[in-house]
Scaffold this motif. Sequence first.
Motif, PDB file in Angstrom:
ATOM      1  N   LEU A 126       0.558   7.116  -3.216  1.00  0.00           N
ATOM      2  CA  LEU A 126      -0.707   7.715  -3.655  1.00  0.00           C
ATOM      3  C   LEU A 126      -0.920   7.511  -5.145  1.00  0.00           C
ATOM      4  CD1 LEU A 126      -1.128  11.088  -1.772  1.00  0.00           C
ATOM      5  CD2 LEU A 126      -2.714   9.175  -1.882  1.00  0.00           C
ATOM      6  N   LEU A 127       0.164   7.673  -5.903  1.00  0.00           N
ATOM      7  CA  LEU A 127       0.064   7.540  -7.352  1.00  0.00           C
ATOM      8  C   LEU A 127      -0.385   6.118  -7.725  1.00  0.00           C
ATOM      9  CD1 LEU A 127       0.765   9.606  -9.623  1.00  0.00           C
ATOM     10  CD2 LEU A 127       2.779   8.197 -10.049  1.00  0.00           C
ATOM     11  N   ILE A 128       0.278   5.144  -7.107  1.00  0.00           N
ATOM     12  CA  ILE A 128      -0.084   3.746  -7.394  1.00  0.00           C
ATOM     13  C   ILE A 128      -1.541   3.500  -7.010  1.00  0.00           C
ATOM     14  CG2 ILE A 128       0.316   1.346  -6.708  1.00  0.00           C
ATOM     15  CD1 ILE A 128       3.301   2.065  -6.443  1.00  0.00           C
ATOM     16  N   ALA A 129      -1.904   3.971  -5.814  1.00  0.00           N
ATOM     17  CA  ALA A 129      -3.268   3.724  -5.328  1.00  0.00           C
ATOM     18  C   ALA A 129      -4.293   4.381  -6.249  1.00  0.00           C
ATOM     19  CB  ALA A 129      -3.413   4.257  -3.911  1.00  0.00           C
ATOM     20  N   ILE A 130      -4.008   5.615  -6.638  1.00  0.00           N
ATOM     21  CA  ILE A 130      -4.991   6.331  -7.456  1.00  0.00           C
ATOM     22  C   ILE A 130      -5.050   5.729  -8.856  1.00  0.00           C
ATOM     23  CG2 ILE A 130      -5.465   8.536  -8.580  1.00  0.00           C
ATOM     24  CD1 ILE A 130      -4.402   9.861  -5.989  1.00  0.00           C
ATOM     25  N   LEU A 131      -3.882   5.425  -9.432  1.00  0.00           N
ATOM     26  CA  LEU A 131      -3.877   4.832 -10.778  1.00  0.00           C
ATOM     27  C   LEU A 131      -4.584   3.485 -10.780  1.00  0.00           C
ATOM     28  CD1 LEU A 131      -0.355   5.622 -12.258  1.00  0.00           C
ATOM     29  CD2 LEU A 131      -2.567   6.569 -12.895  1.00  0.00           C
ATOM     30  N   ALA A 132      -4.364   2.717  -9.716  1.00  0.00           N
ATOM     31  CA  ALA A 132      -4.942   1.366  -9.686  1.00  0.00           C
ATOM     32  C   ALA A 132      -6.435   1.391  -9.416  1.00  0.00           C
ATOM     33  CB  ALA A 132      -4.235   0.522  -8.639  1.00  0.00           C
ATOM     34  N   THR A 133      -6.894   2.423  -8.712  1.00  0.00           N
ATOM     35  CA  THR A 133      -8.319   2.441  -8.341  1.00  0.00           C
ATOM     36  C   THR A 133      -9.085   3.497  -9.121  1.00  0.00           C
ATOM     37  OG1 THR A 133      -7.861   4.001  -6.564  1.00  0.00           O
ATOM     38  CG2 THR A 133      -7.804   1.672  -5.999  1.00  0.00           C
ATOM     39  N   PRO A 181      -7.809   1.339   7.151  1.00  0.00           N
ATOM     40  CA  PRO A 181      -7.036   2.279   6.332  1.00  0.00           C
ATOM     41  C   PRO A 181      -5.661   2.570   6.936  1.00  0.00           C
ATOM     42  CG  PRO A 181      -9.255   3.093   6.664  1.00  0.00           C
ATOM     43  CD  PRO A 181      -9.118   1.885   7.525  1.00  0.00           C
ATOM     44  N   LEU A 182      -5.589   2.634   8.256  1.00  0.00           N
ATOM     45  CA  LEU A 182      -4.307   2.896   8.924  1.00  0.00           C
ATOM     46  C   LEU A 182      -3.317   1.771   8.632  1.00  0.00           C
ATOM     47  CD1 LEU A 182      -2.917   4.668  11.386  1.00  0.00           C
ATOM     48  CD2 LEU A 182      -3.416   2.571  12.633  1.00  0.00           C
ATOM     49  N   ILE A 183      -3.771   0.550   8.778  1.00  0.00           N
ATOM     50  CA  ILE A 183      -2.883  -0.604   8.576  1.00  0.00           C
ATOM     51  C   ILE A 183      -2.459  -0.687   7.111  1.00  0.00           C
ATOM     52  CG2 ILE A 183      -2.760  -3.124   8.718  1.00  0.00           C
ATOM     53  CD1 ILE A 183      -2.707  -1.669  11.407  1.00  0.00           C
ATOM     54  N   VAL A 184      -3.434  -0.497   6.208  1.00  0.00           N
ATOM     55  CA  VAL A 184      -3.124  -0.530   4.776  1.00  0.00           C
ATOM     56  C   VAL A 184      -2.074   0.530   4.452  1.00  0.00           C
ATOM     57  CG1 VAL A 184      -4.061  -0.054   2.495  1.00  0.00           C
ATOM     58  CG2 VAL A 184      -5.360  -1.462   4.096  1.00  0.00           C
ATOM     59  N   THR A 185      -2.273   1.747   4.960  1.00  0.00           N
ATOM     60  CA  THR A 185      -1.331   2.836   4.696  1.00  0.00           C
ATOM     61  C   THR A 185       0.041   2.518   5.279  1.00  0.00           C
ATOM     62  OG1 THR A 185      -3.209   4.305   4.946  1.00  0.00           O
ATOM     63  CG2 THR A 185      -1.037   5.333   4.848  1.00  0.00           C
ATOM     64  N   LEU A 186       0.036   1.998   6.491  1.00  0.00           N
ATOM     65  CA  LEU A 186       1.301   1.688   7.167  1.00  0.00           C
ATOM     66  C   LEU A 186       2.131   0.731   6.319  1.00  0.00           C
ATOM     67  CD1 LEU A 186       2.705   2.335   9.838  1.00  0.00           C
ATOM     68  CD2 LEU A 186       1.696   0.274  10.799  1.00  0.00           C
ATOM     69  N   PHE A 187       1.484  -0.348   5.876  1.00  0.00           N
ATOM     70  CA  PHE A 187       2.230  -1.346   5.110  1.00  0.00           C
ATOM     71  C   PHE A 187       2.694  -0.781   3.770  1.00  0.00           C
ATOM     72  CE2 PHE A 187       2.534  -4.888   2.112  1.00  0.00           C
ATOM     73  CZ  PHE A 187       3.458  -5.678   2.778  1.00  0.00           C
ATOM     74  N   LEU A 188       1.786  -0.148   3.043  1.00  0.00           N
ATOM     75  CA  LEU A 188       2.152   0.361   1.708  1.00  0.00           C
ATOM     76  C   LEU A 188       3.250   1.412   1.815  1.00  0.00           C
ATOM     77  CD1 LEU A 188      -1.319   0.641  -0.067  1.00  0.00           C
ATOM     78  CD2 LEU A 188       0.420  -1.125  -0.316  1.00  0.00           C
ATOM     79  N   PHE A 189       3.127   2.306   2.799  1.00  0.00           N
ATOM     80  CA  PHE A 189       4.127   3.362   2.962  1.00  0.00           C
ATOM     81  C   PHE A 189       5.485   2.760   3.321  1.00  0.00           C
ATOM     82  CE2 PHE A 189       6.401   6.245   5.904  1.00  0.00           C
ATOM     83  CZ  PHE A 189       6.721   7.230   4.987  1.00  0.00           C
ATOM     84  N   LEU A 190       5.474   1.811   4.258  1.00  0.00           N
ATOM     85  CA  LEU A 190       6.746   1.235   4.703  1.00  0.00           C
ATOM     86  C   LEU A 190       7.429   0.461   3.587  1.00  0.00           C
ATOM     87  CD1 LEU A 190       6.059   0.059   8.360  1.00  0.00           C
ATOM     88  CD2 LEU A 190       7.515   1.919   7.568  1.00  0.00           C
ATOM     89  N   ARG A 238      -7.148   6.722   2.481  1.00  0.00           N
ATOM     90  CA  ARG A 238      -8.503   6.313   2.845  1.00  0.00           C
ATOM     91  C   ARG A 238      -9.503   6.845   1.829  1.00  0.00           C
ATOM     92  NH1 ARG A 238     -12.214   5.103   7.091  1.00  0.00           N
ATOM     93  NH2 ARG A 238     -13.885   6.632   6.980  1.00  0.00           N
ATOM     94  N   ILE A 239      -9.279   8.104   1.436  1.00  0.00           N
ATOM     95  CA  ILE A 239     -10.221   8.718   0.493  1.00  0.00           C
ATOM     96  C   ILE A 239     -10.051   8.137  -0.910  1.00  0.00           C
ATOM     97  CG2 ILE A 239     -10.842  10.877  -0.668  1.00  0.00           C
ATOM     98  CD1 ILE A 239      -9.948  12.271   1.982  1.00  0.00           C
TER      99      ILE A 239
END
Lengths: 222, 167
Positions: A33-40, A78-87, B23-24
Amino acid sequence: MHEIGVRETVQFAGLTFNWETLVMTWISMAIVLLIAILATRNLKMVPTGAQNIVEGLIVWLREQTLTSLGPKGEFLCPLIVTLFLFLIVANWLGLVPTMASPTNDLNTTLGLALFIIVMVHTLGVYMKGMHYIKHFFQPFPIFVIINVIEEIAKPITLAFRLFGNILAGEILIIILLMLAKWAILPSVAWLAFSLFIGGVQAFIFTSLSLAYLANAVKDSEE
Amino acid sequence: MIDINATLIAQMLNFLVLVVLLRIFAYKPIVKMLKEREERIAGSIKKADDDAAAAEATLKQYQEQLAGARVKAQEIIDKAEKRTREDHEASMQTTKAEIDQMKHAAQLEIQRERALAVEKLKGQVAALSIAAAEKIVSKNIDAAENEALIKEFIDQLDKDKIGDLPC
């Protein structure tokens, strides 16, 4: 000394939880989440730095999803993106000293695999109706046995592949350190290999999930 | 080592939460931005194409106008040259005619004057003849004296330049 296979458990509301796995999962989630939020946080039309990496990853996974599932699979991106990033974060977390991969616990991998498989069948019935159920009985009704075994095998193989790879990697890291204090080179080499394995396994899990989802979501040519 | 417990359910929920949060916070803004970028790029390309087409059309128009202007300019020059030539010719004609007329008039005048002078001369010659005759008659008729008389008369004639005749 790290005890292999012994898990610290906590009891909550009459249920048993593997405390370390949960904590490591939350750490992985926080990192993702941190990476995603910082990057976006500050998205720009002309991307720079971290935005490039996260954007590239998301675009790549989105394209993979749309190619496998067709335009109807857009909502699963979003599911696939989350799956890959989380894994990938979870697999690599175990390589940090004092940390462990959440994916070295079968509960995590089987949980994810079951999540995907439940989703596959739910979506299959929801999007294709009777046609989806009927395809288990083709070409002859007797084939339902093989098909059911296959469907049961899917989450199990998915879960054990990832679990086995990551747990084996972590065990070997510990064993290599226990074997000899001077064996720095093999340890480093194995760490590098584990890094590679972590990425590959994350990709395999995501790709197979996509393939299973494609069965349920993609329009058949018939 | 592979004991399955409630962690499995917890991990499913954890993952679901992560899907929703990602997603959000990441997926939606990035996809939105990607769409915007795509539209912008498409718009830019279209605009560039349109601009190029417009520029080409304008250039063509200008070239046509330029060609038209050149033809027109040539026409104007030709016309002006032609008119100048005509004017020149006309004025030459007029001048020639005027000169002819003047010449003619001058000749007429000369003839008239000449005729007049001859007339006058005739009259004076007659008068002189009479005067000479008178002188001869009034003097003694002597051959030598006559000759001297005539000589004197003619000398006087030269000296006095009777009349102002141009011929």
